[in-house]
Enzyme design. Structure first.
Site, short mmCIF file in Angstrom:
data_model
loop_
_atom_site.label_atom_id
_atom_site.label_comp_id
_atom_site.label_asym_id
_atom_site.label_seq_id
_atom_site.Cartn_x
_atom_site.Cartn_y
_atom_site.Cartn_z
CG ASP A 221 -3.09 -4.79 -2.92
OD1 ASP A 221 -2.25 -5.54 -2.38
OD2 ASP A 221 -4.04 -4.70 -2.47
CG HIS A 223 -0.82 -8.69 -0.72
ND1 HIS A 223 -1.03 -6.97 -0.36
CD2 HIS A 223 -0.47 -9.17 0.49
CE1 HIS A 223 -0.63 -7.13 0.71
NE2 HIS A 223 -0.17 -8.10 1.27
CB SER A 274 -6.98 -2.48 -3.25
OG SER A 274 -5.62 -2.51 -2.97
#
Length: 703
Positions: A221, A223, A274
Site C-alpha cells: 500500500d 497511501h 491492506s
C-alpha cells in the site's frame, strides 16, 4: 438567564464583557465540569483571543483575587469606552500596530508563533531565545513546549483544527531544526569532557518524550497522507514518532519495533488488501511475543473489521488492538494506552469489541444469501433490442493521454474530499463546499485552508512541479456465455472468430433482498454475443508529488507536504472526471451532445458509469492486472502496481467505463463460498489465493 448575566454591570462595552465570558467559560468548562450554558455564539471569544493587557485584570475579577479587581476592571472599561467614543466621532482611533505580538518578550513571541502557526520569524526568534537560555534544550523545554502544550489542549478541546495544528508543527520542526546543531555541539563537548566517545550518541534516545510510536503503511500500500497527519499530530503532543514509510513488509515492521523499542505500533492502509495484511501483522506480533498496543487506521479500515478480524489475533489487556477513526482521536488513544487509566480504558474497549463481534456474527446468522445459481437467474435483464448498445467508439484500442495540463482539470475538482482530508466538517446547512465557509465553527479556518490550497495549486501549475498522464482503452466487448464475465476483443474480426484477447471477471450480489430488485453484476451491463457492444477503461495519475513531498520534508514543512499530497489527489480525481467526459463526448462519442456543467458532472447526471476495480461494484483488486495488461498502463504511462495492487504513484485512479444507460453503481456486498469457488475457477486461481483477495467480502470464515 445566560452567561451574559455575569458581566451585566459592564453592559455597553462588548469587548470587556466577552473577555469576562471567555475566562469564565474556559475555567468553568475545563476545570469545573460545566455542561450547558446560554451564550451569544457570534460574539464569543476564545481564551487566547482575550487581549493580553486585559487577561490579568479579568482573571482577578472573575476569581476575586485582589481587593482592587473591580476598580481595575472599571478603569479598563472606561479606557475601552473612551476608545469607542473616539471612533464614533471619527477621530482618536489608535492605529493598531501590525504584528503587535512582535513587541512581546521572546518566550511569549515563540509561544504565540507556535499557537498561530507563524513560521516567518522562527529562526531569528529561536536564536534570540537561545542567547538568553543556559542551553539550547531549555528553548525546547520552555517556550516551545509551552506553546505546543497549548496547541494540544486547544485541539483536544475542539478549539483548534487540524490545519492549524499542522502549521504549528511546521513552526516547531523549524525551531528544533535550527537548534539541533547547537544541541549536538553541546552534547559532544559534554561527552568529551566526561571522557566519553561523542560518536556513540544514540540518535534514537526518546527519554524526553511522552512515549514512542512506530507508524507504517503496510506492505503493498502506497497511501500515506493519513499516516503523515497522525504522525504530525502525535509529534505536536510530545510523542516520538518513527515513521518508517509505505509498502512496509511485516518483518520490517516487527524488526523496527524491536530496534526502536517503541511503546505503540500503528498500521495504516487504504486499499482492501491492506486489511488482510494487518491481520498478518497482528498474528506475527502475537507469535513474536510483542507487548505493544496495536493501532489500526486508514480509509479502508473500520472499527467492525478491527474487532472481528484483527483484534482476536492479538488483543490482550496488556496489548490491545484499537481502531483510530481519524487524526484528532490519535492523541487521546495513545495517551490512554500509555496512561494510568489504561486498565479501565482497555476493559471498556474489550467489552465494546466483544459486542461488535457478537453483532457481526448475529447479523450473518440473520442475513440470508441466495445460492449463486439462484442469484444468476435473478440478474438484471436489459432488452438490448429496445435499448441497444452505444455506437462503436471513435477511437479503439489503447491511447496515451499526456497533453492534458493541470489547468485543464481545475474546473473539474471536487473540493469536498479535500476538506475531509483535513478533518474540517461543516454542520447542516453548511455541509460541503462552498457552504462550509459559512459554518460558524470551521468556516473561517476552512477559508484560510482553501486560500492556502489555491496559492500552492497556482504555484504548482506555474512551475509544473506536478503533471498528468494516463491511458484510455476501448475495445469490442460481449458478455461471456456463462453470463458472469466480459470478454474483450482486439477488433471485429476477433469478435467474429470468438477469440477474446482478455476476460474481465465480475462478481454478483447474493445477499437476499426484501423486494424484486435484481441481483446485479457488472456483466449485466454488457450485451451478449450477437451484439456489437464495447467496454472502456482508463488509468490516470498525477506525477511529481513525491519530489515535492521530499522538498517540503527537507524544509521541515509538514503543512505544505500534506497540502501537496491532498492537491495531487484532487488533481487526479479531476483528471478522471475530465477523461470520462472526453470518452463520452469524443473518444467514444456516445454522448457527443452532452451539455453538462462541472457541478452536474459531480452529481453524475450523465449516461454510463466508471466503477473502479477494488471498489464496491467489483471489489476484487486482481482485476487491475487484466486492465494493466490490456491498456499497457505501465509501458505507456509509467503507472505501476504494487504487490498488493495499489497503484503507483499514490495519486492514481483506474476504472472500467460502461456506456449503457441502464448501467448503475451498486455494492456487491458479501458473497458465499459457492460464488467464490466458481469465480476462482473462471479466473484460474487457487481457492486459497482467491479467498485471500476477497477476504473482506466473504460471508464465511476462510480456513
Amino acid at each position: 438567564g445566560g452567561i451574559s448575566n455575569l458581566s451585566f454591570g459592564f453592559r455597553g462595552v462588548t469587548k470587556i464583557r466577552e473577555s469576562i465570558h471567555a475566562v469564565f467559560l474556559h475555567h468553568a468548562i475545563l476545570e469545573s465540569g460545566m455542561d450547558v450554558g446560554i451564550v451569544n455564539a457570534h460574539e464569543m471569544l476564545a481564551i487566547d483571543e482575550v487581549d493580553s493587557n486585559l487577561r490579568e485584570a479579568v482573571d482577578n475579577l472573575v476569581f476575586n483575587k485582589t481587593e482592587d479587581a473591580t476598580d481595575v476592571m472599571l478603569e479598563k472599561t472606561q479606557e475601552e469606552r473612551a476608545r469607542l467614543d473616539a471612533l464614533k466621532k471619527g477621530g482618536g482611533a489608535q492605529k493598531v500596530k501590525e504584528k503587535s505580538w512582535r513587541d512581546l518578550e521572546i518566550t511569549k513571541r515563540l509561544e504565540h508563533a507556535l499557537i498561530k502557526g507563524i513560521s516567518e520569524f522562527v529562526d531569528g526568534d529561536v536564536e534570540e531565545a537561545r542567547q538568553k537560555c543556559d542551553k539550547p534544550l531549555d528553548v525546547i523545554e520552555g517556550p516551545l513546549m509551552d506553546g505546543m502544550n497549548t496547541v494540544g489542549d486547544l485541539f483536544g478541546s475542539g478549539k483548534m483544527f487540524l490545519p492549524q495544528v499542522i502549521k504549528s508543527a511546521r513552526v516547531m520542526k523549524k525551531a528544533v531544526a535550527y537548534l539541533l546543531p547547537f544541541m549536538e555541539e553541546e552534547k559532544r563537548a559534554k561527552m568529551i569532557a566526561e571522557g566519553k566517545d561523542p560518536d556513540k550518541i544514540d540518535p534514537d534516545d526518546d527519554s524526553n518524550y511522552a512515549g514512542s510510536v512506530l507508524m507504517a503503511t503496510v506492505k503493498g500500500d502506497v497511501h500515506d497522507i493519513g499516516k503523515n497527519i497522525v504522525s504530525v499530530v502525535l509529534g505536536c503532543n510530545n510523542y516520538k514518532v518513527y515513521d518508517i514509510g509505505v509498502m512496509v513488509p511485516c518483518e520490517t515492521i516487527l524488526e523496527k519495533a524491536k530496534e526502536y523499542n517503541v511503546d505503540v505500533i500503528g498500521l495504516s492502509g487504504l486499499i482492501t488488501p491492506s486489511l488482510d495484511e494487518m491481520v498478518v501483522v497482528a498474528k506475527e506480533m502475537s507469535k513474536g511475543g510483542f507487548k505493544q498496543p496495536l493501532m489500526i487506521g486508514g480509509a479502508t479500515t473500520s472499527k467492525m473489521h478491527t474487532a472481528v478480524k484483527i483484534s482476536p489475533n492479538y488483543f490482550t489487556p496488556e496489548h490491545p488492538v484499537i481502531h483510530v477513526l481519524d487524526a484528532s482521536r490519535s492523541v487521546t488513544v495513545v495517551s490512554s494506552l500509555l496512561g494510568s487509566n489504561k486498565e479501565d480504558y482497555v476493559e471498556d474497549l474489550a467489552e465494546e469489541y466483544d459486542e461488535l463481534r457478537e453483532d457481526y456474527y448475529a447479523g450473518l446468522e440473520e442475513r440470508y444469501f441466495l445460492d449463486f445459481d439462484k442469484a444468476k437467474k435473478q440478474k438484471l435483464v436489459i432488452d438490448f433490442d429496445a435499448v441497444p448498445p452505444a455506437p462503436t467508439p471513435n477511437k479503439l484500442g489503447a491511447t496515451l493521454i499526456d497533453s492534458v495540463s493541470l489547468q485543464d482539470v481545475v474546473p473539474y475538482i471536487d473540493w469536498n474530499p479535500f476538506f475531509q482530508t483535513w478533518e474540517l466538517r461543516g454542520r447542516y446547512p453548511n455541509r460541503g463546499y462552498p457552504k462550509i465557509f459559512n459554518d460558524e465553527t470551521v468556516g473561517s479556518e476552512a477559508k484560510k485552508l482553501f486560500d492556502d490550497a489555491q496559492a500552492l495549486m497556482n504555484e504548482i501549475i506555474a512551475n509544473k512541479s506536478m503533471y498528468l498522464k494516463g491511458v484510455v482503452g476501448m475495445f469490442a466487448a460481449n458478455r461471456s456465455d456463462c453470463g458472469e464475465d466480459v470478454e474483450i476483443y482486439e477488433n471485429e474480426e476477433a469478435r467474429e472468430a470468438g477469440t477474446p484477447m482478455h476476460k474481465f471477471c465480475m462478481l454478483r450480489q447474493q445477499a437476499e433482498k426484501e423486494n424484486d430488485d435484481p441481483y446485479l453484476s457488472q456483466a449485466d451491463f454488457i450485451a451478449p454475443r450477437g451484439y456489437k457492444d464495447h467496454m472502456g477503461m482508463f488509468a490516470v495519475s498525477c506525477f511529481g508529488c513525491d519530489s515535492l513531498v521530499q522538498k517540503y520534508e527537507a524544509e521541515n514543512d509538514d503543512y505544505n507536504k500534506i497540502m501537496s499530497q491532498a492537491l495531487a489527489d484532487r488533481f487526479v480525481e479531476a483528471f478522471a472526471e475530465y477523461i470520462h467526459r472526453e470518452i463520452r463526448i469524443d473518444m467514444w462519442g456516445y454522448a457527443k451532445d452532452e451539455k453538462l456543467d462541472e457541478a452536474d458532472l459531480l452529481k453524475i447526471k450523465y449516461d454510463g458509469i466508471r466503477p473502479a476495480p477494488g471498489y464496491p461494484s467489483q471489489p476484487d483488486h486482481t482485476e487491475k492486472v487484466t486492465m494493466w495488461e490490456t491498456i499497457k498502463a505501465k509501458e505507456l504511462a509509467g503507472i505501476e502496481l504494487s504487490d498488493s495492487l495499489s497503484m503507483m504513484p499514490a495519486a492514481s485512479v483506474s476504472a472500467l467505463v460502461f456506456a449503457h444507460p441502464k448501467s448503475q453503481y451498486f455494492a456487491v456486498g458479501q458473497i458465499g463460498k459457492d460464488q467464490v469457488t466458481d469465480y476462482a475457477e473462471r479466473k484460474k486461481y487457487e481457492m486459497s489465493k482467491m479467498e485471500r483477495w476477497l477476504s473482506p467480502i466473504l460471508n464465511y470464515e476462510r480456513d
